[in-house]
Design a protein around this motif. Structure first.
Motif, short mmCIF file in Angstrom:
data_model
loop_
_atom_site.label_atom_id
_atom_site.label_comp_id
_atom_site.label_asym_id
_atom_site.label_seq_id
_atom_site.Cartn_x
_atom_site.Cartn_y
_atom_site.Cartn_z
N UNK A 28 34.65 64.50 20.13
CA UNK A 28 34.04 63.67 20.90
C UNK A 28 34.92 63.26 22.33
N UNK A 29 34.31 63.19 23.40
CA UNK A 29 34.98 62.76 24.67
C UNK A 29 34.63 61.28 24.79
N UNK A 30 35.43 60.34 24.99
CA UNK A 30 35.53 59.05 25.25
C UNK A 30 35.73 58.87 26.73
N UNK A 31 34.72 58.21 27.52
CA UNK A 31 34.85 57.85 28.92
C UNK A 31 34.74 56.32 29.00
N UNK A 32 35.67 55.92 29.27
CA UNK A 32 35.75 54.38 29.60
C UNK A 32 36.35 53.77 30.76
N UNK A 33 36.78 52.51 30.83
CA UNK A 33 37.13 52.16 32.15
C UNK A 33 38.55 52.54 32.25
N UNK A 34 39.05 52.61 33.43
CA UNK A 34 40.60 53.10 34.05
C UNK A 34 41.59 52.39 33.20
N UNK A 35 42.35 53.00 32.55
CA UNK A 35 43.44 52.51 31.61
C UNK A 35 44.47 51.63 32.46
N UNK A 36 45.34 50.99 31.57
CA UNK A 36 45.92 50.08 32.36
C UNK A 36 47.20 50.81 32.74
N UNK A 37 47.76 51.88 32.29
CA UNK A 37 48.69 52.78 32.53
C UNK A 37 48.34 54.32 32.48
N UNK A 44 42.29 60.60 34.36
CA UNK A 44 41.79 59.51 35.15
C UNK A 44 40.53 60.44 36.21
N UNK A 45 39.49 59.70 36.24
CA UNK A 45 38.39 60.63 37.14
C UNK A 45 37.72 59.50 38.05
N UNK A 46 37.23 59.82 39.16
CA UNK A 46 36.63 59.33 40.06
C UNK A 46 35.31 58.95 39.77
N UNK A 47 34.34 57.99 40.19
CA UNK A 47 33.13 57.91 39.84
C UNK A 47 32.25 59.16 39.90
N UNK A 48 32.35 59.99 40.94
CA UNK A 48 31.54 61.14 40.84
C UNK A 48 32.03 61.90 39.89
N UNK A 49 33.04 62.15 39.48
CA UNK A 49 33.14 63.32 38.40
C UNK A 49 33.08 62.75 37.07
N UNK A 50 33.09 61.34 36.76
CA UNK A 50 32.67 60.79 35.69
C UNK A 50 31.09 60.84 35.34
N UNK A 51 30.51 60.88 36.46
CA UNK A 51 29.00 60.70 36.51
C UNK A 51 28.60 61.93 35.98
N UNK A 52 29.11 63.11 36.73
CA UNK A 52 28.95 64.69 36.60
C UNK A 52 29.69 65.14 35.31
N UNK A 53 30.16 64.38 34.40
CA UNK A 53 31.06 64.99 33.18
C UNK A 53 30.12 65.54 32.01
N UNK A 54 30.41 66.72 31.61
CA UNK A 54 29.63 67.23 30.54
C UNK A 54 30.54 67.74 29.47
N UNK A 55 30.18 67.65 28.24
CA UNK A 55 31.04 67.96 27.10
C UNK A 55 30.57 69.29 26.78
N UNK A 56 31.51 70.07 25.82
CA UNK A 56 31.00 71.25 25.22
C UNK A 56 30.18 71.39 24.31
N UNK A 57 29.37 72.59 24.11
CA UNK A 57 28.31 72.47 23.17
C UNK A 57 28.83 71.89 21.47
#
Length: 133
Positions: A28-37, A44-57
């Protein structure tokens, strides 16, 4: 050093707004809000790369909701993400054998090695003695 964290993708200069973490045990890949540290095994990902994120099959992507009205990630979201990752990384509990089953009582354990002392109440013979001349 700039106080604004940048996207982890190569050559991307956009500010990071999401944190990506992998839970390998659950594929599982977990994409959440920016961590505190900054964490060493998170990205850490920008909005564009987070939106385009895909995971392996065979992997699943879990996208945690992000509060847009607040001034950053909520503490509940960050704690839930950290708890999920810690739980997945925790090794399964092993049952230790009872002392009565073995020949002695365990006194010290270091990794896979352990120190065992003999139980003097069992009447077991000690080490063989050399005959005196």
């Amino acid at each position: 050093m700039s106080p604004v964290r940048r996207c982890s993708r190569t050559a991307c200069r956009q500010p990071a707004v999401f944190t990506l973490t992998y839970v390998y045990a659950d594929s599982t890949a977990v994409l959440g809000p920016l961590a505190a540290y900054v964490e060493p095994h998170c990205y850490d990902l920008c909005a564009m790369h987070a939106e385009r994120l895909t995971a392996p099959r065979g992997w699943e992507v879990v996208r945690l909701p992000v509060e847009t009205s607040g001034g950053g990630p909520g503490s509940d979201d960050l704690e839930a993400l950290a708890d999920a990752v810690r739980e997945a990384a925790r090794p399964p509990a092993r049952r230790e054998p009872d002392e009565a089953v073995g020949e002695g009582a365990e006194t010290l354990r270091r990794g896979h090695l352990r120190v065992v002392r003999s139980d003097p109440g069992r009447g077991e013979p000690g080490p063989p003695r050399r005959p005196r001349d």
